[in-house]
Design a protein around this motif. Sequence first.
Motif, PDB file in Angstrom:
ATOM      1  N   LEU A   1       5.666  23.720  27.273  1.00 23.88           N
ATOM      2  CA  LEU A   1       4.291  24.222  27.298  1.00 23.88           C
ATOM      3  C   LEU A   1       3.554  23.422  28.365  1.00 23.88           C
ATOM      4  O   LEU A   1       3.398  22.206  28.229  1.00 23.88           O
ATOM      5  CB  LEU A   1       3.638  24.034  25.923  1.00 23.88           C
ATOM      6  CG  LEU A   1       2.259  24.608  25.733  1.00 23.88           C
ATOM      7  CD1 LEU A   1       2.286  26.141  25.790  1.00 23.88           C
ATOM      8  CD2 LEU A   1       1.666  24.151  24.395  1.00 23.88           C
ATOM      9  N   ILE A   2       3.138  24.119  29.433  1.00 18.79           N
ATOM     10  CA  ILE A   2       2.604  23.426  30.608  1.00 18.79           C
ATOM     11  C   ILE A   2       1.294  24.081  31.037  1.00 18.79           C
ATOM     12  O   ILE A   2       1.200  25.308  31.113  1.00 18.79           O
ATOM     13  CB  ILE A   2       3.598  23.502  31.789  1.00 18.79           C
ATOM     14  CG1 ILE A   2       4.998  23.043  31.379  1.00 18.79           C
ATOM     15  CG2 ILE A   2       3.095  22.677  32.964  1.00 18.79           C
ATOM     16  CD1 ILE A   2       6.048  23.319  32.426  1.00 18.79           C
ATOM     17  N   SER A   3       0.315  23.261  31.384  1.00 15.19           N
ATOM     18  CA  SER A   3      -0.952  23.778  31.896  1.00 15.19           C
ATOM     19  C   SER A   3      -0.763  24.321  33.306  1.00 15.19           C
ATOM     20  O   SER A   3      -0.098  23.704  34.143  1.00 15.19           O
ATOM     21  CB  SER A   3      -2.002  22.665  31.932  1.00 15.19           C
ATOM     22  OG  SER A   3      -3.147  23.108  32.641  1.00 15.19           O
ATOM     23  N   GLU A   4      -1.384  25.469  33.564  1.00 12.13           N
ATOM     24  CA  GLU A   4      -1.298  26.028  34.920  1.00 12.13           C
ATOM     25  C   GLU A   4      -2.087  25.191  35.925  1.00 12.13           C
ATOM     26  O   GLU A   4      -1.986  25.417  37.129  1.00 12.13           O
ATOM     27  CB  GLU A   4      -1.736  27.483  34.945  1.00 12.13           C
ATOM     28  CG  GLU A   4      -3.189  27.708  34.639  1.00 12.13           C
ATOM     29  CD  GLU A   4      -3.545  29.181  34.524  1.00 12.13           C
ATOM     30  OE1 GLU A   4      -2.695  30.041  34.762  1.00 12.13           O
ATOM     31  OE2 GLU A   4      -4.713  29.453  34.192  1.00 12.13           O
TER      32      GLU A   4
ATOM     33  N   TYR B   1       7.751  16.103  34.895  1.00 15.14           N
ATOM     34  CA  TYR B   1       8.401  16.008  33.590  1.00 15.14           C
ATOM     35  C   TYR B   1       7.606  16.827  32.589  1.00 15.14           C
ATOM     36  O   TYR B   1       6.450  17.199  32.826  1.00 15.14           O
ATOM     37  CB  TYR B   1       8.498  14.550  33.127  1.00 15.14           C
ATOM     38  CG  TYR B   1       7.285  14.103  32.364  1.00 15.14           C
ATOM     39  CD1 TYR B   1       7.277  14.088  30.973  1.00 15.14           C
ATOM     40  CD2 TYR B   1       6.124  13.750  33.029  1.00 15.14           C
ATOM     41  CE1 TYR B   1       6.142  13.719  30.272  1.00 15.14           C
ATOM     42  CE2 TYR B   1       4.992  13.374  32.343  1.00 15.14           C
ATOM     43  CZ  TYR B   1       5.001  13.359  30.959  1.00 15.14           C
ATOM     44  OH  TYR B   1       3.884  13.007  30.273  1.00 15.14           O
ATOM     45  N   ALA B   2       8.220  17.099  31.450  1.00 14.99           N
ATOM     46  CA  ALA B   2       7.528  17.798  30.361  1.00 14.99           C
ATOM     47  C   ALA B   2       8.244  17.493  29.050  1.00 14.99           C
ATOM     48  O   ALA B   2       9.477  17.419  29.016  1.00 14.99           O
ATOM     49  CB  ALA B   2       7.517  19.301  30.611  1.00 14.99           C
ATOM     50  N   PRO B   3       7.488  17.342  27.962  1.00 14.26           N
ATOM     51  CA  PRO B   3       8.115  17.313  26.643  1.00 14.26           C
ATOM     52  C   PRO B   3       8.738  18.692  26.394  1.00 14.26           C
ATOM     53  O   PRO B   3       8.265  19.699  26.923  1.00 14.26           O
ATOM     54  CB  PRO B   3       6.949  17.059  25.693  1.00 14.26           C
ATOM     55  CG  PRO B   3       5.879  16.461  26.562  1.00 14.26           C
ATOM     56  CD  PRO B   3       6.048  17.100  27.905  1.00 14.26           C
TER      57      PRO B   3
ATOM     58  N   GLN C   1      13.072  16.012  32.884  1.00 15.38           N
ATOM     59  CA  GLN C   1      12.600  16.002  34.268  1.00 15.38           C
ATOM     60  C   GLN C   1      12.739  17.435  34.768  1.00 15.38           C
ATOM     61  O   GLN C   1      13.766  18.071  34.527  1.00 15.38           O
ATOM     62  CB  GLN C   1      13.447  15.057  35.121  1.00 15.38           C
ATOM     63  CG  GLN C   1      13.643  13.675  34.532  1.00 15.38           C
ATOM     64  CD  GLN C   1      12.365  12.951  34.218  1.00 15.38           C
ATOM     65  OE1 GLN C   1      11.495  12.836  35.075  1.00 15.38           O
ATOM     66  NE2 GLN C   1      12.233  12.476  33.000  1.00 15.38           N
ATOM     67  N   LEU C   2      11.726  17.922  35.445  1.00 16.10           N
ATOM     68  CA  LEU C   2      11.684  19.317  35.861  1.00 16.10           C
ATOM     69  C   LEU C   2      11.439  19.392  37.364  1.00 16.10           C
ATOM     70  O   LEU C   2      10.448  18.864  37.862  1.00 16.10           O
ATOM     71  CB  LEU C   2      10.556  20.041  35.116  1.00 16.10           C
ATOM     72  CG  LEU C   2      10.299  21.489  35.445  1.00 16.10           C
ATOM     73  CD1 LEU C   2      11.499  22.357  35.067  1.00 16.10           C
ATOM     74  CD2 LEU C   2       9.055  21.973  34.699  1.00 16.10           C
TER      75      LEU C   2
ATOM     76  N   PRO D   1      10.621  31.376  39.598  1.00 17.75           N
ATOM     77  CA  PRO D   1      11.124  30.953  38.286  1.00 17.75           C
ATOM     78  C   PRO D   1      12.433  30.165  38.297  1.00 17.75           C
ATOM     79  O   PRO D   1      13.006  29.924  37.235  1.00 17.75           O
ATOM     80  CB  PRO D   1      11.286  32.270  37.535  1.00 17.75           C
ATOM     81  CG  PRO D   1      11.568  33.273  38.597  1.00 17.75           C
ATOM     82  CD  PRO D   1      10.762  32.823  39.802  1.00 17.75           C
ATOM     83  N   LEU D   2      12.899  29.740  39.451  1.00 16.59           N
ATOM     84  CA  LEU D   2      14.117  28.941  39.520  1.00 16.59           C
ATOM     85  C   LEU D   2      13.759  27.461  39.363  1.00 16.59           C
ATOM     86  O   LEU D   2      12.835  26.970  40.017  1.00 16.59           O
ATOM     87  CB  LEU D   2      14.831  29.175  40.853  1.00 16.59           C
ATOM     88  CG  LEU D   2      16.211  28.551  41.002  1.00 16.59           C
ATOM     89  CD1 LEU D   2      17.183  29.106  39.957  1.00 16.59           C
ATOM     90  CD2 LEU D   2      16.745  28.806  42.399  1.00 16.59           C
ATOM     91  N   ALA D   3      14.489  26.772  38.488  1.00 16.40           N
ATOM     92  CA  ALA D   3      14.183  25.366  38.231  1.00 16.40           C
ATOM     93  C   ALA D   3      15.472  24.583  38.009  1.00 16.40           C
ATOM     94  O   ALA D   3      16.509  25.152  37.673  1.00 16.40           O
ATOM     95  CB  ALA D   3      13.294  25.234  36.999  1.00 16.40           C
ATOM     96  N   SER D   4      15.362  23.282  38.195  1.00 17.76           N
ATOM     97  CA  SER D   4      16.428  22.368  37.822  1.00 17.76           C
ATOM     98  C   SER D   4      15.851  21.429  36.770  1.00 17.76           C
ATOM     99  O   SER D   4      14.710  20.964  36.899  1.00 17.76           O
ATOM    100  CB  SER D   4      16.902  21.579  39.042  1.00 17.76           C
ATOM    101  OG  SER D   4      17.930  20.694  38.670  1.00 17.76           O
ATOM    102  N   VAL D   5      16.641  21.180  35.744  1.00 20.48           N
ATOM    103  CA  VAL D   5      16.209  20.317  34.646  1.00 20.48           C
ATOM    104  C   VAL D   5      17.193  19.171  34.514  1.00 20.48           C
ATOM    105  O   VAL D   5      18.408  19.371  34.582  1.00 20.48           O
ATOM    106  CB  VAL D   5      16.130  21.121  33.328  1.00 20.48           C
ATOM    107  CG1 VAL D   5      16.051  20.212  32.120  1.00 20.48           C
ATOM    108  CG2 VAL D   5      14.950  22.082  33.363  1.00 20.48           C
TER     109      VAL D   5
END
Length: 173
Positions: A52-55, A39-41, A25-26, A67-71
Motif C-alpha cells: 500500500l503506497i501513496s501516489e 522500500y515498502a512494508p 526493497q522495491l 507496472p514492471l518491478a523488481s523486488v
Amino acid sequence: MSSERFTRKINQEVVDFIHSRRSLQLASIRDDGAPFASYAPFAIGDECLYVLISEIAVHARNLLANPLASVLIVEDEDSAEELFARKRVNYLMDAEKLQEDSPEWKTGVDTLHQRLGERILNLSTLGDFKLFRLIPREGRYVKGFARAYQLEGKTLAGEAVNHMRDGHRKREA
C-alpha cells in the motif's frame, strides 16, 4: 534426496524466509527509463505480495506508469553470518493496481492489516494510497555462497527450482 523432495524443501525455505521479513526493497522504472529503488512494508497473498503506497511517493507513480518491478527481500545485515552472502529472494514482478471498490482491494487491505496492524486501516482510507498486487514472473533465492536457486514459474516459492551451479571462477594470472 529426490528432486521432488529437494524442490519442496527449497519452496518451504523461501516461504518461511518471506514470512520472516516485514518490508521489501522495491525497484521501479522512472518515466525517463532510469531505475528507482525504495522500500515498502508488505503482506503475502495467494502467490503475490501486497503493498500500500501513496501516489505522492515516486515508486507508486512509477508503478502506475510502468507496472514492471523488481523486488528484493533480504536478511538483516546485523544478523547475517556473512555480509557478502546475505540470505535473500528477489523477483521480477508485475505490479497490478487494485480498484478501491473491488473484492481484491478488500482482500489486500485485510491481508496487510492482519500482518502489519491498525495503521493499514487508517492509510487505506486516504485517497492518495494505492494498493498494488505484485505478481512474480520469476525469482532467485540465495542462501549463501554456492547456494543460489532459480525459482521458475509465477509463484513466490517457484513451481520449479534449479540450483545455479555455474558459479565463481578464479581470475587467470
